[in-house]
Design an enzyme around this catalytic site. Structure first.
Site, PDB file in Angstrom:
ATOM      1  N   GLY A 285      21.843   8.796  60.832  1.00  0.00           N
ATOM      2  CA  GLY A 285      22.907   9.522  61.503  1.00  0.00           C
ATOM      3  C   GLY A 285      24.302   9.130  61.080  1.00  0.00           C
ATOM      4  O   GLY A 285      25.278   9.476  61.761  1.00  0.00           O
ATOM      5  N   ASP A 286      24.455   8.420  59.960  1.00  0.00           N
ATOM      6  CA  ASP A 286      25.767   8.076  59.411  1.00  0.00           C
ATOM      7  C   ASP A 286      25.574   7.830  57.919  1.00  0.00           C
ATOM      8  O   ASP A 286      24.704   8.443  57.307  1.00  0.00           O
ATOM      9  CB  ASP A 286      26.359   6.861  60.134  1.00  0.00           C
ATOM     10  CG  ASP A 286      27.882   6.863  60.135  1.00  0.00           C
ATOM     11  OD1 ASP A 286      28.464   6.884  59.035  1.00  0.00           O
ATOM     12  OD2 ASP A 286      28.502   6.840  61.208  1.00  0.00           O
ATOM     13  N   ASP A 287      26.367   6.929  57.311  1.00  0.00           N
ATOM     14  CA  ASP A 287      26.212   6.668  55.882  1.00  0.00           C
ATOM     15  C   ASP A 287      24.818   6.114  55.568  1.00  0.00           C
ATOM     16  O   ASP A 287      24.309   5.245  56.289  1.00  0.00           O
ATOM     17  CB  ASP A 287      27.252   5.645  55.420  1.00  0.00           C
ATOM     18  CG  ASP A 287      28.667   6.212  55.448  1.00  0.00           C
ATOM     19  OD1 ASP A 287      28.876   7.326  54.950  1.00  0.00           O
ATOM     20  OD2 ASP A 287      29.555   5.525  55.987  1.00  0.00           O
ATOM     21  N   SER A 318      22.087  12.482  54.886  1.00  0.00           N
ATOM     22  CA  SER A 318      23.060  12.156  55.934  1.00  0.00           C
ATOM     23  C   SER A 318      23.834  13.414  56.277  1.00  0.00           C
ATOM     24  O   SER A 318      24.659  13.879  55.488  1.00  0.00           O
ATOM     25  CB  SER A 318      24.031  11.069  55.463  1.00  0.00           C
ATOM     26  OG  SER A 318      25.105  10.939  56.378  1.00  0.00           O
TER      27      SER A 318
END
Length: 495
Positions: A285-287, A318
């Site tokens: 849910g991010d990098d 992502s």
């Protein structure tokens, strides 16, 4: 024969009545119908039994044998099982004490191997020791308890100044270690599960008083290998080596929901040296991977760069951030990084370098080779106005240096903006090169290779047409066209 005197004799009247009723029943059913019914029933039962027997025989013949448990290799002596210390893998019993006792015994022995057998092993955070192999069997799951009251508080990271999300202490990680040497986390693809949903919900509702903790964090340690495991649903960053040396991460799967799981970076090398990340699958849910080295004045003072990092053969997804990022916390410097054979698919961004005034530090000697972008909104981003700071004590005149960034072999399709490099007058991006680039695009705007305050060159075949900021060379290195202005601006923020 037995003594028949124990059974009362049947009366003759009973036998007469029973025989009479039987003859009346037989006379009521025609004999031919009776025989056909019996034969039909017999045939149906026999047919059913034959079919059942044949199916069982075929199943026995063709069905694959039940898999045998995979033996756990002896990678280090002595070897202990978690169950030797009273652990119960039912997903309900809290096994923190069992982990602590096992690791304490390995520490006392000067090293050893701890096997986590198949099961669901609920635990609060625990600390590793040096010279340990933590082995997760197939179908073994270490479950982090999702009640923050069981998670210890730790001082803020010295290069960040205070907790990343909240001032003051921070929650520790589920699996933690400091000042360790020779640590192995491996297995037959067992899982470490942070059960992050409760954390994400509380964070989004503002119900947490401290910065969330990572899933696995090793600090000030060296000679680390993490391989052949699955890490999932971390409360915060998933795998966070901090100021470590000689780290290998390979054949690791890292998972979190693509949305609603804030800050669940996959791997965050932070002020690390000599690191290899290879053959990993990351969907978070991010990098996917974010290389860091401290935040503003605290990172400048800590002065530990991230250097000598190789990332290869990695697949990333992502939807929120980028496949591989550098920064934005890069105040200690990032240098000598190679990213090769990277696939980023169905994502918001492929590659991103992010920084701002106040960071200081540098990003230099960065090489990207053989990148594939599949259905990515923005392929390559460099951003110099990522204005997020720990407090008001940062120095706005501490300007980062961004230079010597090279791309060779970029392929893809379904990309909206292939390149967006946003330097500024105070933070220009210098000596950037692109070679061998062919990216299918979905955005029909005239300028989709976007640059401002950029100096560099393109070499050979480049599609789409590069921005005017860059010199153009042919395959032999002969200058074809010199840039008209390195400061021209053509940035589209609608992406």
């Amino acid at each position: 024969m037995g003594d028949t005197s124990r059974f009362p004799p049947r009366s003759s009247s009973f036998r007469i009545r029973s025989d009479h009723r039987l003859r009346l029943l037989e006379s009521a059913i025609p004999s031919s119908l009776h025989r056909r019914t019996v034969l039909a029933l017999s045939w149906a039962v026999g047919f059913f039994l034959i079919i059942a027997w044949q199916r069982a025989s075929v199943d026995r013949l063709w069905a694959p044998p039940l898999p045998r448990p995979i033996p756990i290799p002896r990678l280090r002596s002595p070897v202990f099982n978690l169950t030797d210390f009273g652990a119960v893998g039912d997903g309900v019993t809290l096994n923190t004490k069992a982990f602590e006792r096992a690791i304490s015994e390995i520490r006392r022995r000067g090293g050893g191997q701890l096997n986590v057998e198949p099961g669901r092993w609920l635990t609060a955070p625990f600390n590793l020791t040096s010279h340990i192999t933590l082995f997760l069997s197939l179908n073994a799951v270490i479950l982090g308890i999702d009640n923050e009251n069981y998670w210890p508080l730790m001082p803020p990271l010295p290069s960040y100044g205070y907790g990343r999300e909240r001032a003051g202490p921070r929650y520790g990680s589920l699996i933690h270690g400091q000042n360790l040497r020779d640590v192995v986390i491996t297995g037959h693809n067992g899982t470490i599960d942070g059960q992050g949903q409760a954390w994400w919900t509380k964070f989004q509702k503002g119900q947490l008083n401290y910065t969330r903790g990572p899933l696995v964090q090793l600090m000030w340690s060296r000679d680390i290998q993490i391989s052949d495991v699955t890490l999932r649903d971390s409360p915060f960053w998933t795998l966070h080596p901090y100021d470590c040396q000689n780290v290998t991460i390979k054949n690791v799967t890292i998972l979190a929901p693509l949305s609603g799981a804030p800050n669940t970076d996959g791997i965050d090398p932070d002020s690390c040296q000599n690191m290899l990340i290879e053959n990993c699958y990351i969907s978070v849910g991010d990098d996917g991977i974010a290389i860091k080295s401290g935040w503003d004045q605290y990172g400048i003072a800590y002065a530990r760069p991230s250097i000598n990092i190789l990332i290869r053969n990695v697949i990333v997804r992502s939807m929120i951030s980028a496949g591989v990022s550098i920064g934005s916390e890069m105040s200690g410097g990032v240098a000598n990084v190679t990213v090769e054979n990277l696939l980023v698919w169905n994502s918001k961004r492929g590659i991103r370098i992010k920084t701002s005034a106040g960071r200081g530090g540098y990003v230099q000697q960065i090489t990207y080779r053989n990148l594939t972008l599949e259905n990515v909104r923005v392929g390559i981003v460099m951003k110099t106005d990522y204005n997020e700071h720990p407090d008001q004590g940062y120095n706005p005149n501490a300007l980062p240096l961004i230079k010597d960034i090279h791309f060779d072999g970029i392929r893809g399709h379904g990309v909206r903006i292939p390149v967006r490099i946003y330097g500024s007058q105070e933070i220009p991006v210098t000596n950037v090169s692109f070679r061998n680039m062919l990216v299918g695009i979905t955005y029909k705007k005239k300028r989709i290779f976007q640059c401002t305050y950029v100096q560099g060159r393109v070499i050979g075949k480049i599609f789409p047409t590069p921005c005017d900021n860059l010199d153009v060379y042919d395959e032999e290195g002969q200058l074809i066209r010199q840039s008209t202005s390195q400061n021209s601006t053509d940035i589209d923020y609608d992406s």
